[in-house]
Design a protein around this motif. Structure first.
Motif, PDB file in Angstrom:
ATOM      1  N   LYS A 135      53.635 -17.451  24.070  1.00  0.00           N
ATOM      2  CA  LYS A 135      52.503 -17.289  24.989  1.00  0.00           C
ATOM      3  C   LYS A 135      51.355 -16.613  24.261  1.00  0.00           C
ATOM      4  O   LYS A 135      51.567 -15.683  23.497  1.00  0.00           O
ATOM      5  N   ASP A 147      48.073 -14.603  25.181  1.00  0.00           N
ATOM      6  CA  ASP A 147      47.319 -13.906  26.210  1.00  0.00           C
ATOM      7  C   ASP A 147      45.984 -13.485  25.593  1.00  0.00           C
ATOM      8  O   ASP A 147      45.907 -12.483  24.871  1.00  0.00           O
ATOM      9  N   HIS A 177      42.507 -11.890  25.303  1.00  0.00           N
ATOM     10  CA  HIS A 177      41.805 -10.757  25.913  1.00  0.00           C
ATOM     11  C   HIS A 177      40.296 -10.933  25.851  1.00  0.00           C
ATOM     12  O   HIS A 177      39.591 -10.551  26.774  1.00  0.00           O
ATOM     13  N   LEU A 191      43.781 -11.412  20.954  1.00  0.00           N
ATOM     14  CA  LEU A 191      44.848 -11.857  21.836  1.00  0.00           C
ATOM     15  C   LEU A 191      46.145 -11.126  21.554  1.00  0.00           C
ATOM     16  O   LEU A 191      46.293 -10.471  20.523  1.00  0.00           O
TER      17      LEU A 191
END
Length: 128
Positions: free
Chosen positions: A64, A66, A68, A81
């Motif tokens: 994954k 994610d 930011h 990220l």
């Protein structure tokens, strides 16, 4: 910026190998600065990146990205990220990453990445 986000989504979906070529120029390279998994870092042309993505799929049951924040300065897309990868063994890896992607004609021509891994067991046994 959309190309780099699309690449992250494709990787999360389990895409690897030649399916990823659509995101890159034919002369693309990646520079990975030294980290827990690659203590001396690495520089890879596109073909090696493609091989590495196929090897990564064999190691990971999921991953994954994610994101930011993302910003752009000229042809450079900067992404901050957190990446989480779950190994087939069930162990989890987490890295806080800064990526600098150079774009050309809407494709990625280079990615320079700074991966800061959280501590995990057996770092030396993971070869990607």
């Amino acid at each position: 910026m959309e190309t780099i986000h699309s690449l992250h989504r494709a990787l999360e979906a389990g895409e690897s190998g030649d399916a990823l070529r659509r995101f890159f120029t034919t002369d693309a390279v990646t520079v990975e600065h030294p980290n827990l998994i690659k203590p001396t870092g690495a520089r890879m042309p596109l073909d090696k990146m493609i091989e590495g993505s196929a090897a990564g799929v064999k190691l990971l049951s999921s991953q994954k990205y994610d994101v930011h924040s993302t910003s752009r300065s000229g042809d450079t897309v900067i992404v901050r990220l957190t990446w989480t990868g779950v190994l087939r063994s069930g162990d989890q890896l987490v890295a806080h990453i800064a990526q600098f992607a150079e774009m050309r004609d809407g494709l990625i021509s280079s990615i320079e990445t700074f991966d800061c891994y959280e501590p995990f067991r057996n770092a030396s046994s993971i070869a990607v």
